[in-house]
Design an enzyme around this catalytic site. Structure first.
Site, PDB file in Angstrom:
ATOM      1  N   LYS A  50       3.258 -30.250  59.790  1.00 65.34           N
ATOM      2  CA  LYS A  50       4.635 -29.747  59.791  1.00 65.34           C
ATOM      3  C   LYS A  50       5.601 -30.750  60.413  1.00 65.34           C
ATOM      4  CE  LYS A  50       2.426 -26.347  58.176  1.00 65.34           C
ATOM      5  NZ  LYS A  50       1.054 -26.590  57.701  1.00 65.34           N
ATOM      6  N   GLY A 179      -7.451 -29.534  44.151  1.00 62.24           N
ATOM      7  CA  GLY A 179      -7.259 -28.237  44.791  1.00 62.24           C
ATOM      8  C   GLY A 179      -5.793 -27.883  44.912  1.00 62.24           C
ATOM      9  N   VAL A 182      -3.201 -23.853  49.427  1.00 60.63           N
ATOM     10  CA  VAL A 182      -2.131 -24.064  50.408  1.00 60.63           C
ATOM     11  C   VAL A 182      -2.048 -25.521  50.848  1.00 60.63           C
ATOM     12  CG1 VAL A 182      -1.327 -23.493  52.729  1.00 60.63           C
ATOM     13  CG2 VAL A 182      -2.203 -21.694  51.235  1.00 60.63           C
ATOM     14  N   ILE A 183      -3.173 -26.097  51.276  1.00 60.77           N
ATOM     15  CA  ILE A 183      -3.172 -27.472  51.774  1.00 60.77           C
ATOM     16  C   ILE A 183      -2.770 -28.447  50.673  1.00 60.77           C
ATOM     17  CG2 ILE A 183      -4.626 -29.318  52.714  1.00 60.77           C
ATOM     18  CD1 ILE A 183      -6.246 -27.146  54.151  1.00 60.77           C
ATOM     19  N   GLY A 265     -11.223 -26.263  50.308  1.00 60.34           N
ATOM     20  CA  GLY A 265     -11.784 -25.277  51.226  1.00 60.34           C
ATOM     21  C   GLY A 265     -12.258 -25.893  52.520  1.00 60.34           C
ATOM     22  N   ARG A 266     -12.786 -25.034  53.396  1.00 58.91           N
ATOM     23  CA  ARG A 266     -13.266 -25.473  54.697  1.00 58.91           C
ATOM     24  C   ARG A 266     -14.614 -24.834  54.991  1.00 58.91           C
ATOM     25  NH1 ARG A 266      -9.430 -28.133  57.532  1.00 58.91           N
ATOM     26  NH2 ARG A 266     -10.487 -27.773  59.510  1.00 58.91           N
ATOM     27  N   HIS A 438      25.603 -10.867  59.448  1.00 57.28           N
ATOM     28  CA  HIS A 438      26.213 -11.682  58.380  1.00 57.28           C
ATOM     29  C   HIS A 438      27.014 -12.810  59.027  1.00 57.28           C
ATOM     30  CE1 HIS A 438      28.313 -12.611  54.627  1.00 57.28           C
ATOM     31  NE2 HIS A 438      29.434 -12.660  55.348  1.00 57.28           N
TER      32      HIS A 438
END
Length: 464
Positions: A50, A179, A182-183, A265-266, A438
């Protein structure tokens, strides 16, 4: 030999939180870590990824500065060395912070690999504290997971896991990603933004197969706009690796790149723990089964986080850590991880919690959908980030909210509101009555709740 009430194995977001909470609850606590405090999340996962993604966002903002009336003279370019330097500094600062928190909680930290001698004893091996034996009334296994690289993938310097890609010495000119989970999608967006030619190969019919289909459609379009080539429904085959690069085939299409990222995967990181000595059982995939209290088959030994093979997210591990610490301290509570939000740091971001439309359909649940796009929000327009939406799924009969799915700016922050909404079994009408400030991005949640019943004032009215 030192005696403790609790010994935690692994100092990731599950382990170090468990150790701190046990210390705060008055338990004499030991923590054993073979590498760095913070585990995969802090050192080779969430935080460094991140941090680099934040750099990519600044780069994107600089390129679009003229749209905001800001003129930047000269070339806007990436300084990869400085991005890496900043990433390492962020990691080091957080690692130091964890050390301070452990110290303040009175936790004794042992450096080395933990190896069970029995269900009550563990030896520290292969580290600064090698040879020391810890006796403990309770153990918490929080050893985490490692990237999974199947045997059919050839070995070579051009084949990388996510850990290795984070510290690569230069931005690849081209990157092939195996793949589309997500990663894979996060790295695809990051390196495409940084200028790499990126191709993602996913064997399943779609990227992010467990994510709301409408969100995936928006993300796929955005990734392709960034220049990412997405190939789905076919495996990557005929993979070859040389000193210059990698190659393979997706169907009949031939592919090549400087590097291959394997993100499929992991696997559990517990092979060196000597679990049989403690009598702890693992399943056929190596993960440790646990009950509703996160207990293994051995009553005084618990397991949390990735090593259990459930939800492989840092916040899931931390939640389990709090529950186990309370249980050991005599405040026995069951662990329910059903309301664990999913956050994906792609471009745009995705946040989700609860049931999807596909899950509702599979279970025969009748439902209503309310959707509000960020393009209808003043704050999103002011930010020039109008892509995406908030989507609310509610039971047609009871109006109870079953799922919330967000794709768009700050989706990973906005999804936090979904937690109490689903936990309190709130209805769409109840959520719609809650006043949202708002101008904010959070208004989209309220507007989507109104939209469930066709009562959204900021969408075109459908004539009846």
């Amino acid at each position: 030999m030192e005696k403790f009430d609790v010994c935690v194995v692994g100092a990731g977001p599950g382990g170090y939180v468990a150790a701190i909470r046990c210390g705060q609850l008055g338990l004499k606590t030991a923590l054993v870590e073979k590498a760095y405090l913070g585990g995969t999340c802090l050192n080779w996962g969430c935080i460094p990824t991140k941090t680099l993604i934040a750099g990519g966002e600044v780069l994107s903002a600089a390129r679009k500065a003229s749209e905001f009336g800001v003129d930047i003279s000269g070339e806007v370019k990436v300084n990869w060395a400085k991005m890496q330097e900043r990433k390492d500094a962020v990691v080091a600062k957080l690692r130091q912070g964890i050390a301070g928190l452990l110290k303040s909680a009175g936790v004794t930290v042992f450096s080395g690999r933990g190896e069970f001698l029995s269900k009550k004893q563990l030896m520290v091996a292969a580290g600064d504290d090698a040879g020391k034996v810890i006796e403990s009334a309770n153990f918490i296994i929080a050893s985490g997971s490692d990237p999974l690289i199947p045997r059919f993938i050839p070995e070579g310097k051009r084949v990388l896991s996510s850990t290795e890609l984070l510290s690569i010495d230069r931005i690849p000119k081209s990157l092939l990603i195996l793949g589309g989970g997500v990663i894979g999608c996060e790295f695809a967006c990051l390196f495409a933004e940084l200028g790499s030619e990126v191709t993602v190969v996913e064997m399943l019919p779609t990227i992010l197969p467990n994510i709301d289909a409408d969100c995936v459609k928006v993300l796929k379009k955005s990734m392709e706009k960034l220049g990412v080539k997405i190939l789905t429904g076919q495996p990557l085959s005929d993979i070859k690796c040389t000193s210059r690069g990698v190659s393979g085939k997706a169907g009949e299409e031939k592919l090549s790149a400087e590097y291959l990222l394997v993100s499929i995967g992991r696997k559990p990181c517990n092979a060196e723990l000597n679990l049989p000595a403690a009598g702890v059982k693992s399943n056929e995939r190596g993960f440790i089964p646990v009950d509703e209290y996160n207990r293994t088959n051995v009553p005084n030994i618990y397991a949390i986080g990735d090593v259990t093979g459930k939800i492989m997210l840092a916040h899931f591990a931390s939640a389990g850590a709090n529950q186990v610490a309370s249980t050991i301290a005599g405040k026995r509570t069951q662990f329910n991880g059903e309301l664990t939000p999913g956050c994906i740091f792609t471009v745009p971001e995705i946040g989700s919690l609860g049931m999807s439309e596909a899950e509702c359909q599979a279970k025969g649940i009748q439902y209503n959908v309310g959707k509000f796009t960020f393009a209808g929000l003043g704050k999103a327009l002011a930010m020039n980030e109008t892509e995406g939406f908030v989507k609310i799924i509610a039971d047609r009969e009871t109006d109870q909210i079953l799922g919330i799915h967000i794709i768009g700016p700050h989706a990973t922050d906005l999804i936090a509101e979904a937690g109490p909404v689903l936990a309190m079994e709130m209805t769409a009408r109840e959520l719609g009555k809650i006043i949202h400030a708002h101008p904010t991005l959070g208004e989209a949640m309220m507007e989507a709740a109104h939209a469930v019943h066709g009562e959204c004032a900021h969408q075109p009215t459908r004539r009846r």
